[in-house]
Design a protein around this motif. Sequence first.
Motif, PDB file in Angstrom:
ATOM      1  N   THR A 241       5.670  11.050  -3.964  1.00 34.15           N
ATOM      2  CA  THR A 241       6.007  10.016  -3.194  1.00 34.15           C
ATOM      3  C   THR A 241       5.427   8.827  -3.865  1.00 34.15           C
ATOM      4  O   THR A 241       4.399   8.651  -4.223  1.00 34.15           O
ATOM      5  N   VAL A 242       6.369   7.544  -3.529  1.00 32.87           N
ATOM      6  CA  VAL A 242       6.096   6.400  -3.895  1.00 32.87           C
ATOM      7  C   VAL A 242       5.684   5.576  -2.757  1.00 32.87           C
ATOM      8  O   VAL A 242       6.366   5.807  -1.623  1.00 32.87           O
ATOM      9  N   TYR A 243       4.715   5.006  -2.682  1.00 35.91           N
ATOM     10  CA  TYR A 243       4.122   4.354  -1.425  1.00 35.91           C
ATOM     11  C   TYR A 243       3.537   2.964  -1.560  1.00 35.91           C
ATOM     12  O   TYR A 243       3.533   2.455  -2.661  1.00 35.91           O
ATOM     13  N   ALA A 244       3.728   2.112  -0.656  1.00 29.27           N
ATOM     14  CA  ALA A 244       3.028   0.945  -0.473  1.00 29.27           C
ATOM     15  C   ALA A 244       2.175   0.886   0.739  1.00 29.27           C
ATOM     16  O   ALA A 244       2.180   1.329   1.790  1.00 29.27           O
ATOM     17  N   LEU A 245       0.940   0.315   0.261  1.00 27.12           N
ATOM     18  CA  LEU A 245      -0.278   0.157   1.344  1.00 27.12           C
ATOM     19  C   LEU A 245      -0.349  -1.466   1.542  1.00 27.12           C
ATOM     20  O   LEU A 245       0.188  -2.181   0.787  1.00 27.12           O
ATOM     21  N   TYR A 246      -0.639  -1.704   2.940  1.00 27.49           N
ATOM     22  CA  TYR A 246      -0.749  -3.160   3.193  1.00 27.49           C
ATOM     23  C   TYR A 246      -2.621  -3.259   3.752  1.00 27.49           C
ATOM     24  O   TYR A 246      -2.765  -2.382   4.661  1.00 27.49           O
ATOM     25  N   SER A 247      -3.073  -4.160   3.340  1.00 23.03           N
ATOM     26  CA  SER A 247      -4.479  -4.517   3.815  1.00 23.03           C
ATOM     27  C   SER A 247      -4.235  -5.761   4.559  1.00 23.03           C
ATOM     28  O   SER A 247      -4.177  -7.143   3.999  1.00 23.03           O
ATOM     29  N   SER A 248      -4.306  -5.661   5.822  1.00 20.82           N
ATOM     30  CA  SER A 248      -4.058  -7.018   6.740  1.00 20.82           C
ATOM     31  C   SER A 248      -5.264  -7.895   6.771  1.00 20.82           C
ATOM     32  O   SER A 248      -5.245  -9.234   6.723  1.00 20.82           O
ATOM     33  N   LYS A 249      -6.362  -7.290   6.625  1.00 22.69           N
ATOM     34  CA  LYS A 249      -7.557  -7.991   6.700  1.00 22.69           C
ATOM     35  C   LYS A 249      -7.483  -9.131   5.234  1.00 22.69           C
ATOM     36  O   LYS A 249      -8.081 -10.053   5.358  1.00 22.69           O
ATOM     37  N   PHE A 250      -6.864  -8.757   4.216  1.00 23.29           N
ATOM     38  CA  PHE A 250      -7.196  -9.454   2.790  1.00 23.29           C
ATOM     39  C   PHE A 250      -5.775  -9.734   2.293  1.00 23.29           C
ATOM     40  O   PHE A 250      -5.549 -10.510   1.382  1.00 23.29           O
ATOM     41  N   SER A 251      -4.766  -9.509   3.271  1.00 23.78           N
ATOM     42  CA  SER A 251      -3.272  -9.895   2.902  1.00 23.78           C
ATOM     43  C   SER A 251      -2.737  -9.583   1.430  1.00 23.78           C
ATOM     44  O   SER A 251      -2.278 -10.286   0.677  1.00 23.78           O
ATOM     45  N   LYS A 252      -3.184  -8.347   1.219  1.00 21.06           N
ATOM     46  CA  LYS A 252      -2.837  -7.441   0.004  1.00 21.06           C
ATOM     47  C   LYS A 252      -2.031  -6.593   0.089  1.00 21.06           C
ATOM     48  O   LYS A 252      -1.986  -5.748   1.122  1.00 21.06           O
ATOM     49  N   ILE A 253      -1.116  -5.863  -0.864  1.00 21.14           N
ATOM     50  CA  ILE A 253      -0.348  -4.844  -1.069  1.00 21.14           C
ATOM     51  C   ILE A 253      -0.585  -4.198  -2.170  1.00 21.14           C
ATOM     52  O   ILE A 253      -1.233  -4.577  -3.353  1.00 21.14           O
TER      53      ILE A 253
END
Length: 84
Positions: A4-16
Amino acid sequence: MIYTVYALYSSKFSKIYIGYTSDIKNRLDSHNIYSTKGHTSKFRPWILVYTEEYPSKAMAIKREKQLKSAAGRKFIWELISKLN
């Protein structure tokens, strides 16, 4: 085995974060709970915003590299903007 290729998002720090794994559940737990060092441990919590599955590790790595390019990151950020 499925990769699985995946993308994560941290809304607290606006990072992927973009990666690949053969065990997405354990990998998410690692990013959000178990890891004590490394890039992702600094920007918790992470939410899973995108996945793609591949039958081979080589194909997953190739796609991961594409998503880490400027065009790939733009694609992920556009997905995230639709979530908000």
